[in-house]
Design an enzyme around this catalytic site. Structure first.
Site, PDB file in Angstrom:
ATOM      1  N   LYS A  13       0.850  -1.189   0.000  1.00  0.00           N
ATOM      2  CA  LYS A  13       0.000   0.000   0.000  1.00  0.00           C
ATOM      3  C   LYS A  13       0.887   1.240   0.000  1.00  0.00           C
ATOM      4  CE  LYS A  13      -4.060  -0.070   0.685  1.00  0.00           C
ATOM      5  NZ  LYS A  13      -5.187  -0.241  -0.255  1.00  0.00           N
ATOM      6  N   THR A  58      -3.301  -5.479   0.884  1.00  0.00           N
ATOM      7  CA  THR A  58      -2.693  -4.162   1.049  1.00  0.00           C
ATOM      8  C   THR A  58      -3.499  -3.309   2.027  1.00  0.00           C
ATOM      9  OG1 THR A  58      -3.860  -3.184  -0.849  1.00  0.00           O
ATOM     10  CG2 THR A  58      -1.739  -4.268  -1.275  1.00  0.00           C
ATOM     11  N   PHE A 154      32.077  29.926 -12.509  1.00  0.00           N
ATOM     12  CA  PHE A 154      32.008  28.838 -13.488  1.00  0.00           C
ATOM     13  C   PHE A 154      32.737  29.275 -14.749  1.00  0.00           C
ATOM     14  CE2 PHE A 154      29.646  26.014 -16.562  1.00  0.00           C
ATOM     15  CZ  PHE A 154      30.192  24.845 -16.083  1.00  0.00           C
ATOM     16  N   ASN A 245      20.522  22.584 -10.755  1.00  0.00           N
ATOM     17  CA  ASN A 245      21.076  23.932 -10.759  1.00  0.00           C
ATOM     18  C   ASN A 245      19.958  24.912 -11.080  1.00  0.00           C
ATOM     19  OD1 ASN A 245      22.659  26.216 -10.933  1.00  0.00           O
ATOM     20  ND2 ASN A 245      24.297  25.199 -12.073  1.00  0.00           N
ATOM     21  N   HIS A 247      19.082  27.961 -12.142  1.00  0.00           N
ATOM     22  CA  HIS A 247      19.819  29.023 -12.820  1.00  0.00           C
ATOM     23  C   HIS A 247      19.216  30.404 -12.535  1.00  0.00           C
ATOM     24  CE1 HIS A 247      22.063  25.989 -14.927  1.00  0.00           C
ATOM     25  NE2 HIS A 247      20.958  25.465 -15.422  1.00  0.00           N
TER      26      HIS A 247
END
Length: 295
Positions: A13, A58, A154, A245, A247
């Protein structure tokens, strides 16, 4: 003879939402969990012939989650998952392995008593697996949004005919941390980690490493975060991180007669997609990777 055979399988479940309120007079404490149970074992016949002789419904697993919350309370996501996994494996002969995945949602107090507001924090996660002999506990968090407005560069990257990204010596570095960490604890007879303390400390080290790393790449930051956790938390053997990332691009304000990115301020456009996705694992020396790359 059939040309096919049954491969790996499981059932259970998913996403049982259980909210446990502990009352100490008019002061209440809330634990809000989303629990998913997956069971596997001697389940060939239910697939081949439809026989449910080995199948625990379940719906029963859902009821167990609620009942255990009431009976035992929820000290931590990890301990609750351990209790559930042990129950399913040891109470049913046909079940050989249980995996419990848990997300926990934070609530912050409005008053000192019983009013709360949903915390704007990360979501806590836990995954517990048990095969009757050994445990594997993987804790984690997701949706932890962090940002450094400077101390990130970077440059020096590969360029080909399709490269348009300019190099930068100063940029915003923002990400939404998803982290999972695996504990070295696997045997019942060994002392279990202090789950609540461990989670708080791992979170702290992740944040401090992010904030304290002068970043030349998001990969460098990822490794620094995982390295700090492994070095400071001896109970943890493996950390897997996924860092999109987020941006932030400087907005061109020249059409409006404005100069952006001045010493006193800058305006950025926060793009939600597409985004770079940096993922990696940091291991304790001698440990083998066991956290799956994907589910």
């Amino acid at each position: 003879m059939s040309p096919t055979r049954l491969g790996q399988n499981q059932y259970g479940k998913a996403e049982t939402r259980v909210v446990h309120v502990t009352r100490e007079g008019r002061t209440h404490h809330v634990r809000d969990l989303n629990v998913s149970v997956a069971l596997s074992g001697a389940m060939d016949e239910v697939h081949y012939s439809g026989s449910n002789a080995n199948v625990l419904p379940t719906d029963t697993t859902k009821n167990t989650v609620f009942a255990f919350a009431k009976q035992y309370g929820i000290d931590s996501a990890e301990q609750f998952g351990i209790r559930l996994a042990r129950h399913f494996v040891t109470s049913q002969d046909a079940i050989e392995r249980a995996r419990i995945r848990i997300e926990e949602y934070a609530w912050d107090r409005i008053t000192d008593e019983h009013s709360f507001v949903r915390g704007g924090r990360e979501t806590r996660t836990a995954e517990v697996a048990y095969d009757g002999t050994h445990w594997q506990v993987v804790s984690g968090l997701k949706d932890l949004v962090v940002m450094n407005s400077t101390d990130s560069e970077f440059w020096g990257f590969v360029k080909d005919p399709y490269t348009t990204l300019p190099e930068t010596r100063d940029r915003v570095l923002a990400t939404e941390v998803a982290a999972r960490w695996r504990f070295g604890w696997t045997r019942e007879e060994d002392p279990a980690p202090r789950w609540e303390e461990s989670y708080a400390e791992v979170r702290r080290h992740l944040l401090e490493a992010f904030a304290g790393t002068y970043s030349l790449s998001l990969q460098q930051t990822l490794y620094a975060m995982g390295e700090r956790v492994v070095e400071h938390r001896p109970e943890i053997d493996e950390v897997r991180l996924s860092l999109p990332n987020k941006h932030h691009f400087l907005v061109d304000l020249e059409p409006f007669g404005l100069v952006n990115d001045t010493p006193d301020s800058a305006v950025y456009f926060a793009a939600d997609r597409p985004y770079g996705l940096i993922e990696g694992t940091v291991l304790r020396e001698g440990a083998e990777p066991r956290i799956p790359v994907t589910d």
